[in-house]
Design a protein around this motif. Structure first.
Motif, PDB file in Angstrom:
ATOM      1  N   UNK A  30       0.779  -1.029  -0.452  1.00 16.35           N
ATOM      2  CA  UNK A  30      -0.101   0.315  -0.162  1.00 16.35           C
ATOM      3  C   UNK A  30       1.077   1.177   0.082  1.00 16.35           C
ATOM      4  N   UNK A  31       2.339   1.189   0.048  1.00 19.77           N
ATOM      5  CA  UNK A  31       3.008   1.676   0.189  1.00 19.77           C
ATOM      6  C   UNK A  31       3.678   2.853  -1.678  1.00 19.77           C
ATOM      7  N   UNK A  32       4.302   4.102  -1.789  1.00 19.61           N
ATOM      8  CA  UNK A  32       3.857   4.175  -3.146  1.00 19.61           C
ATOM      9  C   UNK A  32       4.627   3.194  -3.466  1.00 19.61           C
ATOM     10  N   UNK A  33       6.134   2.366  -3.554  1.00 16.93           N
ATOM     11  CA  UNK A  33       6.770   1.271  -3.849  1.00 16.93           C
ATOM     12  C   UNK A  33       6.406   0.285  -3.960  1.00 16.93           C
ATOM     13  N   UNK A  34       5.949  -0.076  -2.784  1.00 20.49           N
ATOM     14  CA  UNK A  34       4.977  -1.334  -2.127  1.00 20.49           C
ATOM     15  C   UNK A  34       3.746  -2.291  -3.038  1.00 20.49           C
ATOM     16  N   UNK A  35       3.909  -3.152  -3.096  1.00 21.68           N
ATOM     17  CA  UNK A  35       2.631  -4.039  -3.852  1.00 21.68           C
ATOM     18  C   UNK A  35       1.405  -3.420  -3.272  1.00 21.68           C
ATOM     19  N   UNK A  36       0.181  -3.351  -4.027  1.00 23.30           N
ATOM     20  CA  UNK A  36      -0.712  -3.073  -3.812  1.00 23.30           C
ATOM     21  C   UNK A  36      -1.672  -3.609  -3.101  1.00 23.30           C
ATOM     22  N   UNK A  37      -2.897  -3.706  -2.192  1.00 26.17           N
ATOM     23  CA  UNK A  37      -3.646  -4.205  -1.461  1.00 26.17           C
ATOM     24  C   UNK A  37      -4.714  -4.617  -1.645  1.00 26.17           C
ATOM     25  N   UNK A  38      -4.869  -5.986  -1.540  1.00 28.49           N
ATOM     26  CA  UNK A  38      -5.600  -6.255  -2.550  1.00 28.49           C
ATOM     27  C   UNK A  38      -7.145  -8.015  -1.650  1.00 28.49           C
ATOM     28  N   UNK A  39      -6.467  -7.577  -0.684  1.00 31.80           N
ATOM     29  CA  UNK A  39      -6.876  -9.529   0.748  1.00 31.80           C
ATOM     30  C   UNK A  39      -7.333  -8.007   1.698  1.00 31.80           C
ATOM     31  N   UNK A  40      -8.510  -9.033   2.335  1.00 33.75           N
ATOM     32  CA  UNK A  40      -9.068  -7.897   3.381  1.00 33.75           C
ATOM     33  C   UNK A  40      -8.318  -8.329   4.639  1.00 33.75           C
ATOM     34  N   UNK A  41      -7.934  -7.835   5.328  1.00 32.02           N
ATOM     35  CA  UNK A  41      -6.968  -7.134   6.358  1.00 32.02           C
ATOM     36  C   UNK A  41      -7.582  -6.796   7.837  1.00 32.02           C
ATOM     37  N   UNK A  42      -7.169  -7.299   8.879  1.00 35.90           N
ATOM     38  CA  UNK A  42      -7.449  -6.500  10.154  1.00 35.90           C
ATOM     39  C   UNK A  42      -6.230  -5.965  10.807  1.00 35.90           C
ATOM     40  N   UNK A  43      -6.545  -4.980  11.879  1.00 40.10           N
ATOM     41  CA  UNK A  43      -5.892  -3.339  11.955  1.00 40.10           C
ATOM     42  C   UNK A  43      -5.831  -4.211  14.050  1.00 40.10           C
ATOM     43  N   UNK A  44      -3.891  -4.247  13.963  1.00 39.50           N
ATOM     44  CA  UNK A  44      -3.836  -5.198  15.023  1.00 39.50           C
ATOM     45  C   UNK A  44      -3.562  -4.432  16.208  1.00 39.50           C
ATOM     46  N   UNK A  45      -3.286  -4.752  17.694  1.00 41.38           N
ATOM     47  CA  UNK A  45      -3.246  -3.364  18.610  1.00 41.38           C
ATOM     48  C   UNK A  45      -2.530  -2.586  18.484  1.00 41.38           C
ATOM     49  N   UNK A  47      -1.099  -1.144  15.537  1.00 43.53           N
ATOM     50  CA  UNK A  47      -1.912  -0.681  14.558  1.00 43.53           C
ATOM     51  C   UNK A  47      -1.330  -1.335  12.559  1.00 43.53           C
ATOM     52  N   UNK A  48      -0.377  -2.797  13.316  1.00 44.73           N
ATOM     53  CA  UNK A  48      -0.164  -3.833  12.372  1.00 44.73           C
ATOM     54  C   UNK A  48      -1.325  -3.803  11.602  1.00 44.73           C
ATOM     55  N   UNK A  49      -0.885  -4.157  10.284  1.00 45.00           N
ATOM     56  CA  UNK A  49      -2.710  -4.912   9.084  1.00 45.00           C
ATOM     57  C   UNK A  49      -1.506  -6.281   9.497  1.00 45.00           C
ATOM     58  N   UNK A  50      -3.182  -6.982   9.696  1.00 43.52           N
ATOM     59  CA  UNK A  50      -2.789  -8.919   9.419  1.00 43.52           C
ATOM     60  C   UNK A  50      -3.562  -9.171   8.436  1.00 43.52           C
ATOM     61  N   UNK A 101       5.143 -10.043   8.245  1.00 45.23           N
ATOM     62  CA  UNK A 101       6.091  -9.759   6.615  1.00 45.23           C
ATOM     63  C   UNK A 101       5.978 -10.581   5.608  1.00 45.23           C
ATOM     64  N   UNK A 102       5.379 -10.901   5.176  1.00 43.40           N
ATOM     65  CA  UNK A 102       4.621 -11.897   4.390  1.00 43.40           C
ATOM     66  C   UNK A 102       3.456 -11.767   3.950  1.00 43.40           C
ATOM     67  N   UNK A 103       2.918 -11.805   3.003  1.00 42.84           N
ATOM     68  CA  UNK A 103       2.493 -11.193   1.541  1.00 42.84           C
ATOM     69  C   UNK A 103       2.157 -10.382   1.615  1.00 42.84           C
ATOM     70  N   UNK A 104       0.635  -9.245   2.204  1.00 44.58           N
ATOM     71  CA  UNK A 104      -0.510  -8.765   2.705  1.00 44.58           C
ATOM     72  C   UNK A 104      -0.442  -7.998   3.744  1.00 44.58           C
ATOM     73  N   UNK A 105       0.358  -8.933   4.786  1.00 46.84           N
ATOM     74  CA  UNK A 105       0.773  -8.672   6.504  1.00 46.84           C
ATOM     75  C   UNK A 105       1.916  -7.105   6.992  1.00 46.84           C
ATOM     76  N   UNK A 106       1.774  -6.228   7.589  1.00 47.02           N
ATOM     77  CA  UNK A 106       3.206  -5.246   7.635  1.00 47.02           C
ATOM     78  C   UNK A 106       4.032  -6.610   8.698  1.00 47.02           C
ATOM     79  N   UNK A 107       5.060  -5.880   8.165  1.00 46.50           N
ATOM     80  CA  UNK A 107       6.516  -6.536   9.063  1.00 46.50           C
ATOM     81  C   UNK A 107       6.424  -6.562   9.900  1.00 46.50           C
ATOM     82  N   UNK A 108       7.048  -7.554  10.769  1.00 46.75           N
ATOM     83  CA  UNK A 108       6.644  -6.711  12.349  1.00 46.75           C
ATOM     84  C   UNK A 108       8.313  -7.432  13.065  1.00 46.75           C
TER      85      UNK A 108
END
Ligand SMILES: *[C@@H]1O[C@H](CO)[C@@H](O)[C@H](O)[C@H]1NC(C)=O
Ligand SMILES: *[C@@H]1O[C@H](CO)[C@@H](O)[C@H](O)[C@H]1NC(C)=O
Length: 339
Positions: A30-45, A47-50, A101-108
């Motif tokens: 979802x960032x400028x150079x990053x891959x697009x977000x196409x999957x459903x995601x939840x927001x974790x405690x 602020x990371x997305x899963x 850190x995998x696929x479309x989940x934010x790194x931790x």
């Protein structure tokens, strides 16, 4: 050579090694150079997305709800267990997720065994899976099930570990047993694990340099045995590896190795049975021809933990769970209590 030139050379060398040791920043989805977000995601405690993916029957009518934890170099698309006739027959809902850190989940970058267990609990709560749910993990994801048994046992209806990766440094292993298994690995893997365990700060460089061969698994050449090759021939596609590491290898594969083979704050062989009543069960499945995770060590784990139901599959490799008959047995033992 004058000292000025030496100083310049020294600074140049430092700068070069700093650059070589430092992994590039992750390409956040979802960032400028990053891959697009196409999957459903939840927001974790924090602020990371899963990102997740649902399979099987709808969760509103499901009798059983299972959270699937994927392995190394895989993603939420790994769902071969969900392709069983039992899914409709028993009414099973599955949700898989991209591990941090995998696929479309934010790194931790602060990822631990505990944080991943809490991510799983939060996923269950945000999706409304109820007070208890099942967890099933494969390979590196199977290892994470130990974290669930340790940190969120009260949330589990049952758990299955499929060919879970062992850590040669777990303190309950007799030194001679883990040593024997350790030295049966290829030299490249012995070195990759040493770096992951003793010098994790060097792991990015180790895995990307060209002078010595690094981890076979991280480089797509695992020690598959004859039964694995048979399974691979039958499988049309194994979950897309390009997707798994699209944000970079560091926060996915390298972080996995650092945690999996690093120093643990608990030893799975000292865990207590999370189910004191007859309500739930824990199953560990392993093939006796697994070329990636030594069966000798898995047997020792199973023998230490008498409350675990150990299923050793004859003539089976690391990938046996992808075969049809194995899927049904894995689901039946966990959910119905028989094969
Ligand atoms: C390790 O040592 C123990 C005790 O000395 C022995 O019983 C066992 O057979 C040894 N195992 C291996 C794999 O050498
Ligand atoms: C590959 O797996 C086989 C079967 O488990 C094992 O005997 C062998 O030592 C393994 N080789 C390497 C290089 O890991």
């Amino acid at each position: 050579m004058s000292w000025k030139i030496l100083v310049v050379l020294f600074i140049g060398l430092l700068a070069w090694s700093y650059k070589a040791l430092c992994p590039p920043p992750a390409l956040i989805c979802g960032s400028l150079r990053g891959p697009p977000i196409t999957a459903p995601r939840i927001k974790l405690r924090d602020g990371r997305h899963l990102a997740y993916k649902e399979h099987g029957v709808s969760k509103d009518i499901a009798k059983y709800k299972i959270i699937l934890v994927h392995g190394f170099l895989s993603s939420r698309h790994e769902g071969s267990l969900t392709k069983s006739e039992l899914v409709e027959k028993l009414g099973i809902y599955f949700v898989s997720f991209d591990r941090p850190g995998y696929g479309q989940s934010d790194p931790d970058p602060k990822r631990t065994m505990k944080s991943t267990a809490l991510d799983i609990e939060e996923l269950a709560d945000q999706l409304g899976l109820g007070p208890k749910f099942f967890v099933v993990g494969f390979s590196m994801g199977g290892q994470l099930i130990w974290g669930c048994l340790k940190y969120i046992p009260h949330r589990l209806a049952g758990a299955t570990l499929i060919a879970p990766v062992v850590n040669y440094w777990w303190s309950s292993f007799p030194a001679n047993l883990s040593k024997e298994a350790y030295y049966q690995q290829s030299l490249r893997d012995q070195w990759a694990l040493r770096v992951a365990h003793y010098a994790p700060w060097l792991l990015y460089w180790w895995d990307t340099q060209q002078w010595f061969p690094s981890s076979s698994v991280a480089n797509g050449m695992p020690n598959f045995t004859a039964p694995d090759l048979k399974v691979l021939r039958e499988l049309r596609s194994i979950a897309e590896p390009g997707y798994a590491t699209q944000q970079g290898k560091y926060e996915s594969l390298h972080r996995d190795m650092m945690i999996g083979f690093g120093k643990w704050d608990f030893d799975p062989m000292e865990l207590e049975n999370p189910f004191t009543d007859t309500e739930g069960s824990v199953h560990l499945w392993h093939g006796d021809e697994d070329g990636i995770v030594p069966v000798t060590l898995q047997r020792f784990v199973a023998q230490k933990l008498q409350w675990i139901q150990y299923h050793e599959v004859p003539n089976a490799g690391h990938l046996f769970a992808h075969a049809d008959h194995a899927k049904d047995a894995i689901l039946n033992t966990l959910l119905v209590g028989k094969e």
